[in-house]
Design a protein around this motif. Sequence first.
Motif, PDB file in Angstrom:
ATOM      1  N   VAL A  83      65.667  32.227  34.907  1.00  0.00           N
ATOM      2  CA  VAL A  83      63.905  32.200  35.222  1.00  0.00           C
ATOM      3  C   VAL A  83      63.383  33.324  34.354  1.00  0.00           C
ATOM      4  O   VAL A  83      63.740  34.584  35.547  1.00  0.00           O
ATOM      5  N   ASN A  84      62.961  33.139  33.460  1.00  0.00           N
ATOM      6  CA  ASN A  84      62.369  35.179  33.075  1.00  0.00           C
ATOM      7  C   ASN A  84      60.817  35.348  33.473  1.00  0.00           C
ATOM      8  O   ASN A  84      60.078  33.974  33.340  1.00  0.00           O
ATOM      9  N   LEU A  85      60.552  36.189  34.249  1.00  0.00           N
ATOM     10  CA  LEU A  85      59.355  36.298  35.729  1.00  0.00           C
ATOM     11  C   LEU A  85      58.511  37.801  34.554  1.00  0.00           C
ATOM     12  O   LEU A  85      57.446  37.541  34.905  1.00  0.00           O
ATOM     13  N   THR A  86      58.639  37.650  33.564  1.00  0.00           N
ATOM     14  CA  THR A  86      57.558  38.756  33.391  1.00  0.00           C
ATOM     15  C   THR A  86      56.887  38.467  33.054  1.00  0.00           C
ATOM     16  O   THR A  86      56.564  37.246  32.633  1.00  0.00           O
TER      17      THR A  86
ATOM     18  N   LEU B  21      61.724  41.457  34.894  1.00  0.00           N
ATOM     19  CA  LEU B  21      62.718  40.772  36.200  1.00  0.00           C
ATOM     20  C   LEU B  21      63.251  38.813  35.886  1.00  0.00           C
ATOM     21  O   LEU B  21      62.493  38.620  35.283  1.00  0.00           O
ATOM     22  N   ARG B  22      64.576  38.956  36.218  1.00  0.00           N
ATOM     23  CA  ARG B  22      64.647  37.855  36.028  1.00  0.00           C
ATOM     24  C   ARG B  22      65.122  37.137  37.304  1.00  0.00           C
ATOM     25  O   ARG B  22      65.644  37.768  38.407  1.00  0.00           O
ATOM     26  N   LEU B  23      64.584  35.701  37.480  1.00  0.00           N
ATOM     27  CA  LEU B  23      64.778  34.738  38.938  1.00  0.00           C
ATOM     28  C   LEU B  23      66.484  34.188  38.570  1.00  0.00           C
ATOM     29  O   LEU B  23      66.523  33.225  37.929  1.00  0.00           O
ATOM     30  N   ARG B  24      67.658  34.659  38.894  1.00  0.00           N
ATOM     31  CA  ARG B  24      69.173  34.532  38.623  1.00  0.00           C
ATOM     32  C   ARG B  24      70.136  32.721  39.965  1.00  0.00           C
ATOM     33  O   ARG B  24      69.441  33.460  40.751  1.00  0.00           O
TER      34      ARG B  24
ATOM     35  N   SER C   3      70.880  33.237  44.607  1.00  0.00           N
ATOM     36  CA  SER C   3      69.923  33.209  43.711  1.00  0.00           C
ATOM     37  C   SER C   3      69.023  34.441  44.295  1.00  0.00           C
ATOM     38  O   SER C   3      69.203  35.240  45.116  1.00  0.00           O
ATOM     39  N   ASP C   4      69.107  35.352  42.895  1.00  0.00           N
ATOM     40  CA  ASP C   4      68.892  36.365  43.747  1.00  0.00           C
ATOM     41  C   ASP C   4      67.400  37.541  41.885  1.00  0.00           C
ATOM     42  O   ASP C   4      67.302  36.988  40.936  1.00  0.00           O
TER      43      ASP C   4
END
Length: 163
Positions: free
Chosen positions: A62-65, A73-76, A150-151
């Motif tokens: 998920v692109n959190l930008t 930042l990304r949630l992966r 998840s990071d």
Amino acid sequence: MSIPTILSARRNAVALLSLAAVLLATAGADAGTCPTDKVLTMPRKIEEAPDVGIKRETLSIVNLTGWRGVGDLRLRTRRLTVAVGGIVPTHQHDDRPSIVYVVKGEIIEHSAFCSVPILHREGDWTPEFGKGHAHWWENKTNQPVVLTSSDVVPPDMLDDPDM
């Protein structure tokens, strides 16, 4: 967006994931945690363990930008399959908040903040984040172990298999 704004947004994202991990930690049982009398207040030096027998699959990103002032930042979320005798190599979480869930099997964690190995069993989860938070994991069982992780990472870490 200015550098101070990006840095502030990144701190906000890290703080949010950290808060979620703390809230989850206080709600769960002590399974898969360092025994209270073995918790260290200062991190110890731990072995540099190699990367052995790990299959990493990215499940979603998920692109959190721009979300609530978050920078780039990304949630992966990934699935890691740790082979029999496999080792998740030594790595740090100073600047990479993560939550790991044990989907199948059991695995041993060697943490800089615990003086003894920590056994994680199926259904256990663990938050990973903070200054000095370094660790590695090993599968000493006779069956593969499946984890989800998840990071929050910057885009340049998405292609790094060890991160």
